[in-house]
Write a protein that holds these residues in place. Structure first.
Motif, PDB file in Angstrom:
ATOM      1  N   SER A 159       0.810  -1.217   0.000  1.00 18.39           N
ATOM      2  CA  SER A 159       0.000   0.000   0.000  1.00 18.39           C
ATOM      3  C   SER A 159       0.845   1.270   0.000  1.00 18.39           C
ATOM      4  O   SER A 159       0.476   2.257  -0.625  1.00 18.39           O
ATOM      5  N   THR A 160       1.991   1.244   0.689  1.00 15.39           N
ATOM      6  CA  THR A 160       2.761   2.485   0.821  1.00 15.39           C
ATOM      7  C   THR A 160       3.632   2.782  -0.401  1.00 15.39           C
ATOM      8  O   THR A 160       3.731   3.934  -0.824  1.00 15.39           O
ATOM      9  N   ILE A 161       4.257   1.745  -0.986  1.00 18.39           N
ATOM     10  CA  ILE A 161       5.174   1.985  -2.106  1.00 18.39           C
ATOM     11  C   ILE A 161       4.456   2.545  -3.339  1.00 18.39           C
ATOM     12  O   ILE A 161       4.911   3.546  -3.912  1.00 18.39           O
ATOM     13  N   PRO A 162       3.323   1.962  -3.782  1.00 21.12           N
ATOM     14  CA  PRO A 162       2.662   2.525  -4.965  1.00 21.12           C
ATOM     15  C   PRO A 162       2.262   3.993  -4.799  1.00 21.12           C
ATOM     16  O   PRO A 162       2.400   4.793  -5.738  1.00 21.12           O
ATOM     17  N   VAL A 163       1.779   4.362  -3.621  1.00 16.15           N
ATOM     18  CA  VAL A 163       1.385   5.753  -3.394  1.00 16.15           C
ATOM     19  C   VAL A 163       2.615   6.654  -3.377  1.00 16.15           C
ATOM     20  O   VAL A 163       2.606   7.752  -3.953  1.00 16.15           O
ATOM     21  N   SER A 164       3.701   6.187  -2.756  1.00 17.18           N
ATOM     22  CA  SER A 164       4.954   6.960  -2.752  1.00 17.18           C
ATOM     23  C   SER A 164       5.454   7.182  -4.173  1.00 17.18           C
ATOM     24  O   SER A 164       5.923   8.267  -4.523  1.00 17.18           O
ATOM     25  N   GLN A 165       5.355   6.141  -5.004  1.00 19.81           N
ATOM     26  CA  GLN A 165       5.819   6.249  -6.395  1.00 19.81           C
ATOM     27  C   GLN A 165       4.963   7.238  -7.178  1.00 19.81           C
ATOM     28  O   GLN A 165       5.480   8.040  -7.962  1.00 19.81           O
ATOM     29  N   ARG A 166       3.638   7.192  -6.972  1.00 16.01           N
ATOM     30  CA  ARG A 166       2.757   8.135  -7.668  1.00 16.01           C
ATOM     31  C   ARG A 166       3.064   9.571  -7.251  1.00 16.01           C
ATOM     32  O   ARG A 166       3.109  10.475  -8.085  1.00 16.01           O
ATOM     33  N   LEU A 167       3.311   9.747  -5.967  1.00 13.89           N
ATOM     34  CA  LEU A 167       3.639  11.081  -5.462  1.00 13.89           C
ATOM     35  C   LEU A 167       4.956  11.573  -6.063  1.00 13.89           C
ATOM     36  O   LEU A 167       5.086  12.728  -6.472  1.00 13.89           O
TER      37      LEU A 167
END
Length: 205
Positions: free
Chosen positions: A71-79
């Motif tokens: 959950s955290t890595i995909p959102v970090s990458q999008r950001l």
């Protein structure tokens, strides 16, 4: 059901018991849990009637496995790509430092009742505590370096201040877990206690 619980035990009215309760996912922290854990720490810091906090994990196998990478890595990458993320997702990422007690003053002594494996961010979170008890089956590891990641929590600052230099760097650079007996020997925990005695011991302290 809440995956971050904050209880005030009846027989210990000035103690806050915080439980990371997601055993089916190794008590890993997703974005919502990061927000809730940060909120729990803020509540404890602001409440003068809470004189001590105890942190533990739900279930009998894992204390906390750190971040839920799914959950955290995909959102970090999008950001990082400059893409829009939902407000609650952004708040979850922004809560990481407070949730892991890195750069946040709890203003209250923290005792960790390590009921199982403490890995990565869970290890970092434990380093913010003043007193630590663990079960015999507990293991401890900073696994980030094996994934090509930098441990962004407390470890790079706190670990070499808390245990001897050589043991700290073996943990940080080797990414290999150590068992409870070794953790006790190098001064990472105060004592190893039977599972049924873990929370009573922490609350009694």
């Amino acid at each position: 059901a809440a995956m971050i619980r904050l209880d005030l035990p009846a027989n210990h009215p000035n103690v806050a018991l915080v439980t990371i309760d997601r055993p089916e996912r190794a008590n890993s922290l997703d974005l919502a849990m990061l927000r809730d854990l940060a909120a729990a720490w803020r509540r404890i810091a602001e409440d003068d009637d809470i004189r001590c906090a105890v942190l533990t994990g739900g279930g009998e196998r894992v204390f906390c496995a750190g971040m839920d990478m799914t959950s955290t890595i995909p959102v970090s990458q999008r950001l990082a790509r400059g893409e829009r993320v939902a407000a609650e997702e952004f708040e979850g990422l922004r809560s990481v430092a407070t949730a892991l007690l890195a750069g946040f003053d709890l203003r209250t002594p923290l005792i960790c009742a390590v009921n199982g494996h403490a890995r990565a961010g869970g290890f970092d979170l434990m380093l913010a505590s003043e007193i630590r008890y663990c079960v015999p089956a507990a293991t401890f590891a900073l696994e980030e370096v094996a994934l090509g990641l930098y441990p962004t929590g407390n470890a790079t600052v706190l670990l070499a201040r808390q245990i001897p230099w050589v043991h700290a760097h073996e943990l940080m650079l080797g990414a290999q877990p150590i068992d409870a007996e070794r953790a006790l020997r190098i001064g990472l925990v105060n004592d190893v206690v039977a599972p049924e005695e873990l929370l009573p011991r922490a609350l009694a302290m």
